[in-house]
Enzyme design. Structure first.
Site, PDB file in Angstrom:
ATOM      1  N   GLU A  12      -7.332  -3.873   4.461  1.00  0.00           N
ATOM      2  CA  GLU A  12      -6.939  -2.940   3.408  1.00  0.00           C
ATOM      3  C   GLU A  12      -5.420  -2.924   3.191  1.00  0.00           C
ATOM      4  O   GLU A  12      -4.965  -2.978   2.050  1.00  0.00           O
ATOM      5  CB  GLU A  12      -7.444  -1.538   3.787  1.00  0.00           C
TER       6      GLU A  12
ATOM      7  N   THR B 121      -9.829  -3.727 -15.593  1.00  0.00           N
ATOM      8  CA  THR B 121      -9.459  -3.687 -14.176  1.00  0.00           C
ATOM      9  C   THR B 121     -10.675  -3.534 -13.270  1.00  0.00           C
ATOM     10  O   THR B 121     -10.561  -3.643 -12.052  1.00  0.00           O
ATOM     11  CB  THR B 121      -8.406  -2.587 -13.908  1.00  0.00           C
TER      12      THR B 121
END
Ligand SMILES: *[C@@H]1O[C@H](CO)[C@@H](O)[C@H](O)[C@H]1NC(C)=O
Ligand SMILES: *[C@@H]1O[C@H](CO)[C@@H](O)[C@H](O)[C@H]1NC(C)=O
Ligand SMILES: *[C@@H]1O[C@H](CO)[C@@H](O)[C@H](O)[C@H]1NC(C)=O
Ligand SMILES: *[C@@H]1O[C@H](CO)[C@@H](O)[C@H](O)[C@H]1NC(C)=O
Ligand SMILES: *[C@@H]1O[C@H](CO)[C@@H](O)[C@H](O)[C@H]1NC(C)=O
Ligand SMILES: *[C@@H]1O[C@H](CO)[C@@H](O)[C@H](O)[C@H]1NC(C)=O
Ligand SMILES: *[C@@H]1O[C@H](CO)[C@@H](O)[C@H](O)[C@H]1NC(C)=O
Ligand SMILES: *[C@@H]1O[C@H](CO)[C@@H](O)[C@H](O)[C@H]1NC(C)=O
Ligand SMILES: *[C@@H]1O[C@H](CO)[C@@H](O)[C@H](O)[C@H]1NC(C)=O
Ligand SMILES: *[C@@H]1O[C@H](CO)[C@@H](O)[C@H](O)[C@H]1NC(C)=O
Ligand SMILES: *[C@@H]1O[C@H](CO)[C@@H](O)[C@H](O)[C@H]1NC(C)=O
Length: 530
Positions: free
Chosen positions: A361, A489
């Site tokens: 992440e 997106t």
């Protein structure tokens, strides 16, 4: 895409000089796939099949499948975000019955009321529901006008985020009393509505949506920037003023920058404001944010907190490689494309370096100007990892995010280098090996442990983004060509005008009205498609 993380600090000002820019074709001409690509494509289809079958069984009509507990999670209005997000992928994969079943379901959604007790995010709802519906409408040849009707229904609620003459919307709305929740927003939330709301205006013949979305972006383009072309991440909808001076290509700012160049391409507009703003942001990023790791020379875009360069990176920010490749190709600027490819390679290295071959992440690195990250320095284990791989892990989970494979997809379609196919094939193998639950797929808490514990959420962007980018990577490059389609997106493709515009200051005039070149009217709507 997911919930963006963002952080704040203080304000500074800077100015920019612009390159003259010219359009070019995006994809490498004559690109073809190796014969073995269909093996990977079939594998992705099977992963989708397993995931969606479980979603149908345990979570139908809810937002996400909780694939460990075999139940559901509602965090996106509770209207079935996974269905909205899966529509286009099902259409492209040829899951026609599922696609039509999903459209029937969409016709039954009541957007007047949220099914969750919390407020509704304008940004997350726009990119998934409005984006998913309009993309499916276009992909299926405008056959299902209910998709536009439902996109308009939910957008008519989100319009309440725009209060008075404020150009910047509040991001959270109470769908019961239509009151926006006060509070700071960010430029990604306020700046990623232009593609979806613009198309909605085109298909409904109501300019309100487009005008609101573009006024917000034009306001942000006009702000005093900490780094030329990149506004501070935080913004106050009540005043329109920046909050802090934190600069990043990551969460909170990401899709504001992403949409500047995509909006220019999708509208074919002769208004160079958007493409110029993007080119300015890229140029100042090259001068101020690019950093090479002291180990292995990987290229990253650093953050800037208003005072210091922070040597940090994230899965979310890793969209930047693909965005620079796309924008560089549209501006016919090989320098920007080459940086985009290097940024993509560094993000792919965060996959290649872990025990699962899946990327984390967040991460950090060191460059010739130091190792500041704004938080604690690396411990001994992180330092050892850094010395081997040129980055170290700062948050170790993988929650089914797409951005690294998204950039890898752009890198393949633009460069034609087969290493990007190999990268994608390896990711598919890792997903098959480390992400399965009994019924579907889920995230893992530590990408550097082959026996990591699992998360319990199959995010809707697994359907919309990860599986679509992987599928298209191994699809005929003429299908959903980057010369013809612009992705929002959330990886929902929109059809772009055929004639490529010429972007940037002082070039050819194309359309005086955004979207004016695109045909498309809204046929009469019946309650369901059949
Ligand atoms: C597919 O074939 C290419 C050569 O055409 C080869 O380089 C590549 O490794 C193969 N990929 C897989 C996953 O077998
Ligand atoms: C999904 O996969 C299963 C098992 O391979 C297969 O039986 C089924 O037909 C597939 N579903 C669809 C819609 O193709
Ligand atoms: C992709 O292209 C091939 C060949 O042009 C075609 O047969 C196939 O149907 C296309 N797939 C999609 C989803 O459009
Ligand atoms: C939602 O609200 C609008 C405006 O009040 C109304 O026209 C519409 O019928 C409502 N839709 C549903 C499904 O209740
Ligand atoms: C939304 O508005 C209703 C009616 O005013 C109120 O009862 C509810 O608490 C509000 N919900 C949130 C999350 O603010
Ligand atoms: C266009 O949409 C806006 C926002 O929902 C609405 O207020 C307005 O009445 C609509 N205009 C027309 C002509 O329908
Ligand atoms: C390409 O972009 C870079 C970075 O902004 C810029 O320095 C360069 O002048 C541009 N090249 C051309 C040919 O416009
Ligand atoms: C980083 O290294 C690459 C080559 O490995 C080089 O092209 C690039 O200019 C370097 N970038 C910076 C910011 O030093
Ligand atoms: C980080 O930078 C500081 C200041 O330059 C230096 O003292 C320290 O050794 C560096 N830490 C590592 C792990 O390289
Ligand atoms: C991971 O689990 C497998 C089977 O449960 C076991 O065989 C293996 O030793 C474990 N590996 C590690 C590194 O713990
Ligand atoms: C765009 O084109 C229209 C009509 O040709 C013209 O009036 C307008 O000034 C142009 N705008 C820009 C920014 O060049």
């Amino acid at each position: 895409m997911s919930f963006r993380r963002w952080f704040l600090a203080a304000l500074a000002v800077s100015s920019a000089s612009l390159p003259a820019v010219h359009a070019g074709n995006v994809q490498k001409p004559g690109l073809t796939l190796p014969a073995n690509a269909s093996i990977q494509q079939d594998a992705v289809k099977q992963i989708f099949n397993t995931s969606y079958t479980a979603y149908k069984q345990y979570a139908w009509g809810h937002d996400d499948l909780a694939p460990v507990d075999e139940t559901y999670v509602d965090g996106l209005g509770g209207w079935g975000a996974s269905i909205a997000d899966a529509l286009g992928t099902m259409y492209l994969m040829g899951y026609t019955d599922w696609f039509e079943e999903a459209i029937d379901y969409v016709g039954t959604i009541n957007f007047n009321q949220s099914k969750t007790p919390d407020t509704v995010s304008v940004f997350e709802t726009t990119i998934r529901y409005v984006g998913g519906f309009i993309s499916a409408y276009e992909l299926s040849g405008q056959k299902y006008p209910i998709l536009v009707q439902k996109a308009q229904e939910v957008a008519d609620k989100m319009v309440y985020g725009f209060v008075g003459d404020n150009p910047i919307p509040y991001n959270y709305i109470n769908f019961t009393d239509n009151q926006p929740a006060s509070g700071t927003s960010n430029v990604a939330q306020a700046g990623s509505l232009t593609l979806e709301w613009g198309l909605l205006s085109q298909y409904t013949k109501n300019d309100t949506y487009s005008t609101l979305a573009t006024n917000s972006v034009l306001h942000m383009i006009g702000l005093a920037d900490p780094i030329a072309g990149i506004p501070a991440q935080g913004i106050d909808p009540a005043t329109g003023e920046s909050v802090g001076s934190y600069v990043t290509w990551g969460g909170g700012t990401d899709s504001y920058l992403e949409y500047l160049i995509k909006y220019a391409r999708l509208t074919n507009t002769n208004d160079t404001t958007y493409a110029d703003a993007w080119a300015t942001a890229v140029d100042s990023s090259i001068q101020k944010l690019l950093r090479n790791s002291t180990v292995d020379d990987w290229l990253y875009l650093a953050d800037f907190d208003g005072t210091n360069i922070l040597h940090v990176g994230s899965h979310l920010a890793c969209f930047y490689g693909g965005n620079w490749i796309l924008g560089g190709a549209l501006l016919n600027n090989q320098t920007i494309i080459d940086y985009g490819l290097q940024l993509t390679d560094a993000c792919m290295n965060t996959y290649a370096s872990t025990a699962t071959q899946i990327g984390p992440e967040t991460f950090a690195y060191m460059s010739s100007d130091g190792n500041a990250t704004g938080t604690t320095p690396p411990d001994a284990a992180q330092l050892a990892f850094y010395n081997e791989h040129g980055f170290y892990i700062t948050t170790a989970d993988y929650i089914l995010r797409p951005e690294v494979l998204e950039s890898n997809f752009y890198a393949w379609r633009v460069s034609g280098d087969q290493k990007y196919l190999d990268n994608a094939a390896k990711a598919i193998q890792s997903f098959e090996k480390y992400l399965p639950t009994t019924v579907a797929y889920t995230g893992i808490n530590d990408v550097n442990q082959v026996n990591s514990t699992k998360t319990n959420d199959m995010e809707s962007f697994w359907f919309a983004e990860v599986l679509k980018y992987l599928y298209l990577t191994f699809d005929d490059p003429n299908n959903i060509s980057l010369d013809d389609w612009v992705f929002n997106t959330e990886c929902h493709p929109f059809k772009a005008p055929t004639a490529l515009p010429v972007y940037g200051s002082g070039n050819l005039i194309q359309n005086s009205q955004p979207f004016a070149s695109q045909s498309g009217s809204l046929p009469q709507v019946s309650p369901t498609h059949s």
